[in-house]
Every structure is written in structure tokens, then in C-alpha cells.
Design a protein around this motif. Structure first.
Motif: not given
Length: 352
Positions: A148, A151, A154
Motif C-alpha cells: 500500500e 503503490g 495500485r
């Protein structure tokens, strides 16, 4: 326990070193704690964050392009042409491509960690670790938090460009393996035949001067090539033929030679000739020890005993150096009786 009126304790507190500097009695160093967090520009400005992300994946894709360029340079400037300009360009542009590919990955990874990944400070208390369920759950949680914060899960553009750059960076190295062996030829056939043939004179490398047996002194070691090769005078194919035919000529006392029955006529009056190409990976065997009669390969320290058919006595070489049968002609010059009777060079080639 010292009393507050203890004179020794009072003396320790008031003692001063000879330099004149007073020693103050202080409390143990206190934990200063974390300094106030200072937000980065990319944390405060979404546009700056987008620019940082674009910079990172642009660097990774630049690395891909540089790796592809290295492969293209290998093709555009073939080192097999033996032209000096092609050899220089081959080394220059392949090297620049590989350097740029690795540099772009490094700079991109650093910029990713500095400008895009989470910048929050945290304190991790030390504690005993055990392989319990709670420990494993904490490890899974740590990986999830790392994913998280970085990143990685993502930011698909950064992740995919990094994978592409890492895969592409391997291609130049794989491509360069092509130059390790001749193409579309049988290596055993190529290494089984050199320019040596019956009656060809042994000449000095590189002068091309013929060698008289009577002129060789005891303990000498001479670098030798075939006369026909010297006549090529660095024409096309000269280096390839020399790499196979180069020979080291040595003179020992005839009684020092231990020769098999079938090779008793391969030497002449204590003079023997062996291939200079190491049977390990093809390095030039050029170091001769006169007292021990050992030949040493400087690359990986293989040693060969000249008195016993250049057999391997140390190192990774797998077989003896091939021997060139020699004799003298009517004028006393050393000549070859034939070509080598086995392939020269490394032993990792498939042998028939």
C-alpha cells in the motif's frame, strides 16, 4: 551505595582533566523522539505526484529502449567483420546501451522511493519473534502495508514498466552469447583442421623467420606459426587461422622426455611442439618453467607437464595439449610431419 556526604563521590564530581576542561555530570541521553514530519511537494500537490509517476515509468521504458538498442548495435556493427571501425562501434554502442539501461532502472527506482512511495516515519519496537500464527499474520499485514505504501499494486504503469525494463535488460547479455561460437559450422570440424600440413616449416611469430633445430638452445620456448600463415600477412582470415595453429616450441634434454611408443618420432632431438591453446576455455598457454618443464595457463592456472606429453597436472583443463609432430628437412629447418591429430582448443566442444 555511596552516601551523599561521601568525600570520594564529591571528588569525582569536581575532578577536572589536565587540559582544563571541566567534566559535567549529566543525566543519560534522552530519546529525542521523531522530528516533526515534513511533507514533500508530491504529497501536497497532486500534479507534482503525477509528474513524478510519469518520470519513473518513463525512465523504466527508457531502459527498455536502451536494452533494445544494445541488441540492435550488435547486429548493426558485426564484430565478425574484423574491421577496426566495426569493432570499436560494437564495443562503444553496446556498452553505452547496457550502461544506460541499468542506469535508468537505478535512477527510476530511487526516484520512485523518494517521490512516490509513502514518506511517513514510524517506529518499529523490537520484540522476540516466534513462528506463531500471530507472527505470520503480522508478516502478511506488513507485506500488505508495504504494498500500500509503495503503490506497487495500485500504480500499474510503474509496475509494468519496471517488469519490462528488468526483462529487457537481460536481452543484451543473452545476445552477446552468440559471439562465443562460430555460426552454421561444426566446431569439431573447424578445430580439427589447422594450416599445418606435412613439410610446412615452423617460423617465428610474427616475423615469419624459419627455425633451424641447431639454433634452439636448451630450455628455450618459442612462439611458432606455420609458414603459410606468415605469408598471409594479416589478410582476411589471418586471426582465425592463427588462433587455431599457434604453437609453443620447447627444447629439453632428450632423456627428460617420457614418450609413448606411437609418439617417439613426434619430437626431434628433445624439441617438442604443443598447441598454445589451453584445453580448458582456449586461453593462450604461454608461461614455461624451465626447471620443472611445466606450462602454465594464466587464465585459470591449469598446468601441463611437457616431459609427459603435456598432460594436465593441475587446474580445470580436461585433457593434454595437442602435440604437433615435427622433424627437420634437408637444410636442418624444423618442419611439421602432419597436422594435429586431434581437435585443438577447449574440451567443451562435442567430440566425435
Amino acid at each position: 551505595m555511596a552516601h551523599e556526604d561521601d568525600p570520594l563521590e564529591h571528588e569525582r564530581a569536581s575532578w577536572k582533566p589536565s587540559s582544563g576542561l571541566a567534566v559535567a555530570v549529566t543525566d543519560p541521553v534522552q530519546n529525542p523522539a521523531l522530528p516533526p514530519h515534513r511533507a514533500r511537494v508530491t504529497d501536497q500537490d497532486p500534479a507534482a505526484m503525477k509528474r513524478a509517476v510519469r518520470t519513473v515509468y518513463t525512465l523504466f521504458y527508457l531502459s527498455v529502449a536502451a536494452s533494445i538498442w544494445s541488441v540492435a548495435a550488435y547486429i548493426l556493427f558485426p564484430i565478425e567483420s574484423q574491421r577496426i571501425v566495426d569493432i570499436r562501434n560494437n564495443n562503444l554502442f553496446i556498452g553505452l546501451g547496457i550502461a544506460l539501461a541499468l542506469l535508468a532502472i537505478g535512477i527510476g527506482a530511487i526516484h520512485w522511493s523518494k517521490a512516490v512511495m509513502s514518506d511517513k516515519e514510524f517506529v518499529e519496537p523490537r520484540h522476540a519473534t516466534r513462528g506463531r500464527d500471530t507472527t505470520r499474520e503480522a508478516a502478511v499485514q506488513a507485506f500488505a502495508e508495504a504494498n500500500e505504501e509503495s503503490g506497487f499494486g495500485r500504480r500499474a504503469m510503474i509496475r509494468n514498466s519496471l517488469f519490462a525494463a528488468l526483462v529487457a535488460s537481460i536481452l543484451p547479455g543473452v545476445t552477446l552469447f552468440r559471439g562465443l561460437a562460430p555460426q552454421d559450422v561444426d566446431p569439431v570440424h573447424e578445430l580439427s583442421h589447422t594450416m599445418w600440413k606435412e613439410g610446412m616449416r615452423l617460423v617465428h611469430d610474427p616475423s615469419g623467420t624459419p627455425i633451424r633445430a641447431a639454433d634452439l638452445t636448451l630450455g628455450s620456448a618459442v612462439h611458432v606459426i606455420p609458414k603459410d600463415l606468415a605469408d598471409l600477412d594479416h589478410a582476411e582470415g589471418y586471426l582465425e587461422q592463427k588462433a587455431k595453429a599457434i604453437v609453443l616450441l620447447m627444447r629439453l634434454l632428450p632423456e627428460d622426455l617420457v614418450e609413448t611408443e606411437e609418439r617417439k618420432d613426434w619430437s626431434y632431438d628433445g624439441i617438442v611442439a604443443y598447441s598454445k591453446v589451453c584445453t580448458h576455455v582456449g586461453c593462450p598457454v604461454a608461461l614455461y618453467e624451465q626447471q620443472t618443464h611445466h606450462l602454465l595457463c594464466p587464465c585459470h592456472q591449469s598446468q601441463f607437464d611437457v616431459t609427459h606429453g603435456a598432460r594436465v597436472i593441475f587446474g580445470p583443463a580436461a585433457r593434454p595439449l595437442p602435440q604437433l609432430p615435427i622433424t627437420v628437412d634437408a637444410e636442418g629447418y624444423l618442419i611439421a610431419k602432419s597436422d594435429f591429430e586431434e581437435p585443438v582448443g577447449p574440451s567443451f566442444w562435442e567430440r566425435h
